[in-house]
Design a protein around this motif. Structure first.
Motif, PDB file in Angstrom:
ATOM      1  N   GLU A  83      13.374  -3.081  -4.535  1.00  0.00           N
ATOM      2  CA  GLU A  83      13.630  -1.618  -4.415  1.00  0.00           C
ATOM      3  C   GLU A  83      13.778  -1.099  -2.823  1.00  0.00           C
ATOM      4  O   GLU A  83      14.744  -0.120  -2.594  1.00  0.00           O
ATOM      5  N   LYS A  84      13.184  -1.733  -2.180  1.00  0.00           N
ATOM      6  CA  LYS A  84      13.035  -1.208  -0.635  1.00  0.00           C
ATOM      7  C   LYS A  84      14.355  -1.451  -0.064  1.00  0.00           C
ATOM      8  O   LYS A  84      14.684  -0.833   1.153  1.00  0.00           O
ATOM      9  N   ALA A  86      17.249  -0.682  -0.410  1.00  0.00           N
ATOM     10  CA  ALA A  86      18.389   0.329  -0.911  1.00  0.00           C
ATOM     11  C   ALA A  86      18.336   1.099   0.417  1.00  0.00           C
ATOM     12  O   ALA A  86      19.235   1.680   0.560  1.00  0.00           O
ATOM     13  N   ASN A  87      17.035   1.364   1.260  1.00  0.00           N
ATOM     14  CA  ASN A  87      17.253   1.918   2.441  1.00  0.00           C
ATOM     15  C   ASN A  87      17.004   1.104   3.747  1.00  0.00           C
ATOM     16  O   ASN A  87      16.371   1.396   4.606  1.00  0.00           O
ATOM     17  N   ASN A  88      17.207  -0.018   3.454  1.00  0.00           N
ATOM     18  CA  ASN A  88      17.294  -1.016   4.620  1.00  0.00           C
ATOM     19  C   ASN A  88      15.824  -1.316   5.094  1.00  0.00           C
ATOM     20  O   ASN A  88      15.330  -1.589   6.030  1.00  0.00           O
ATOM     21  N   TYR A  89      14.745  -1.129   4.089  1.00  0.00           N
ATOM     22  CA  TYR A  89      13.702  -1.282   4.141  1.00  0.00           C
ATOM     23  C   TYR A  89      12.960  -0.365   5.183  1.00  0.00           C
ATOM     24  O   TYR A  89      11.761  -0.322   5.611  1.00  0.00           O
ATOM     25  N   ALA A  90      13.470   0.760   5.567  1.00  0.00           N
ATOM     26  CA  ALA A  90      13.022   1.951   6.541  1.00  0.00           C
ATOM     27  C   ALA A  90      12.054   2.540   5.978  1.00  0.00           C
ATOM     28  O   ALA A  90      11.377   3.474   6.549  1.00  0.00           O
ATOM     29  N   HIS A  91      12.100   2.750   4.554  1.00  0.00           N
ATOM     30  CA  HIS A  91      10.955   3.853   4.228  1.00  0.00           C
ATOM     31  C   HIS A  91       9.650   3.296   4.014  1.00  0.00           C
ATOM     32  O   HIS A  91       8.773   4.160   3.875  1.00  0.00           O
ATOM     33  N   GLY A  92       9.392   2.187   3.871  1.00  0.00           N
ATOM     34  CA  GLY A  92       8.151   1.517   3.276  1.00  0.00           C
ATOM     35  C   GLY A  92       7.672   2.010   2.022  1.00  0.00           C
ATOM     36  O   GLY A  92       8.432   2.448   1.268  1.00  0.00           O
ATOM     37  N   CYS A  93       6.385   2.305   1.901  1.00  0.00           N
ATOM     38  CA  CYS A  93       5.669   2.801   0.735  1.00  0.00           C
ATOM     39  C   CYS A  93       5.136   4.234   0.927  1.00  0.00           C
ATOM     40  O   CYS A  93       4.132   3.977   1.705  1.00  0.00           O
ATOM     41  N   LEU A  94       5.468   5.005   0.279  1.00  0.00           N
ATOM     42  CA  LEU A  94       4.737   6.222   0.494  1.00  0.00           C
ATOM     43  C   LEU A  94       3.195   6.566   0.355  1.00  0.00           C
ATOM     44  O   LEU A  94       2.618   6.963   1.177  1.00  0.00           O
ATOM     45  N   LYS A 162       8.965  -2.039   7.218  1.00  0.00           N
ATOM     46  CA  LYS A 162       9.501  -0.903   7.882  1.00  0.00           C
ATOM     47  C   LYS A 162       9.880  -0.775   9.179  1.00  0.00           C
ATOM     48  O   LYS A 162      10.751  -0.397   9.628  1.00  0.00           O
ATOM     49  N   VAL A 163       8.635  -1.503  10.037  1.00  0.00           N
ATOM     50  CA  VAL A 163       9.082  -1.800  11.392  1.00  0.00           C
ATOM     51  C   VAL A 163      10.370  -2.473  11.880  1.00  0.00           C
ATOM     52  O   VAL A 163      11.339  -2.185  12.536  1.00  0.00           O
ATOM     53  N   GLU A 164      10.382  -3.700  10.975  1.00  0.00           N
ATOM     54  CA  GLU A 164      11.636  -4.524  11.387  1.00  0.00           C
ATOM     55  C   GLU A 164      12.904  -4.283  10.790  1.00  0.00           C
ATOM     56  O   GLU A 164      14.017  -4.592  11.025  1.00  0.00           O
ATOM     57  N   GLN A 165      12.713  -3.408   9.583  1.00  0.00           N
ATOM     58  CA  GLN A 165      13.835  -3.144   8.669  1.00  0.00           C
ATOM     59  C   GLN A 165      14.610  -4.465   8.274  1.00  0.00           C
ATOM     60  O   GLN A 165      15.888  -4.210   8.271  1.00  0.00           O
ATOM     61  N   LYS A 166      13.780  -5.477   7.717  1.00  0.00           N
ATOM     62  CA  LYS A 166      14.420  -6.455   7.010  1.00  0.00           C
ATOM     63  C   LYS A 166      13.626  -7.120   6.046  1.00  0.00           C
ATOM     64  O   LYS A 166      12.312  -6.562   5.888  1.00  0.00           O
ATOM     65  N   ARG A 167      14.064  -7.995   5.333  1.00  0.00           N
ATOM     66  CA  ARG A 167      13.261  -8.348   4.016  1.00  0.00           C
ATOM     67  C   ARG A 167      12.293  -9.462   4.248  1.00  0.00           C
ATOM     68  O   ARG A 167      11.406  -9.442   3.393  1.00  0.00           O
TER      69      ARG A 167
END
Length: 184
Positions: A83-84, A86-94, A162-167
């Protein structure tokens, strides 16, 4: 709530004010206080809505008896990780984001976060108990600690992704850490 969640994911709790929340929600700033006593109260409502959404969309995986319990856990975290993307992993988990950002500043939000973590752990413990009963994991595993360790490890992967914006942090969690944790 959805507008607030998006703001918290994109800007963080401290990166937006009541005015931004009201504007994004399409309400006058003064109306915000008709619904919430404070920004912290709003954050708690957003967290509850976020967790309810996660449970609704992904919680069924943990009780899907078509899969063995250990595979359910792996699939559950894989789907959360996917799911993450979808935003290129930039959001992380709330949950993780707000845990890091405001848990020291607000005992109310910290309490809400603690409650969510406990509920998350309980859902994993139920599945882990099944896995234990089917000898998929050791009978000697402390299931509460194992569930907490799995969640804490996934949240760490969410933070790194979130930092790396990678899977790859999620992939490492799924391919290296989760199998090791489930071997007990």
């Amino acid at each position: 709530m959805k507008a607030g969640r998006e703001l918290f994911l994109n800007l963080g709790f401290n990166g937006c004010g009541v005015q931004e929340i009201a504007t994004a929600s399409g309400i006058p700033k003064g109306s915000f206080y008709s619904y919430f006593d404070s920004k912290e109260a709003f954050a708690m409502a957003v967290l509850e809505e976020y967790w309810s959404d996660v449970e609704e969309r992904f919680g069924g995986i943990l009780v899907d008896t078509k899969l063995p319990p250990a595979k359910r856990i792996a699939r559950y975290f894989h789907e959360l990780s996917e799911e993450k993307a979808a935003n290129n992993y930039a959001h992380g988990c709330l949950i993780g984001n707000l845990s890091l950002e405001i848990s020291n500043a607000s005992s109310q939000v910290r309490s809400k976060l603690s409650d969510i973590f406990e509920r998350w752990e309980a859902s994993l413990v139920r599945c882990l108990r099944e896995a234990q009963g089917k000898s998929e994991i050791t009978r000697h595993a402390d299931l509460s600690n194992l569930a907490a360790a799995i969640i804490e490890s996934w949240e760490g992967a969410a933070m790194r992704a979130k930092v790396e914006q990678k899977r790859w942090p999620y992939r490492r969690f799924e391919e290296v850490l989760l199998p090791a944790l489930l071997q007990g």
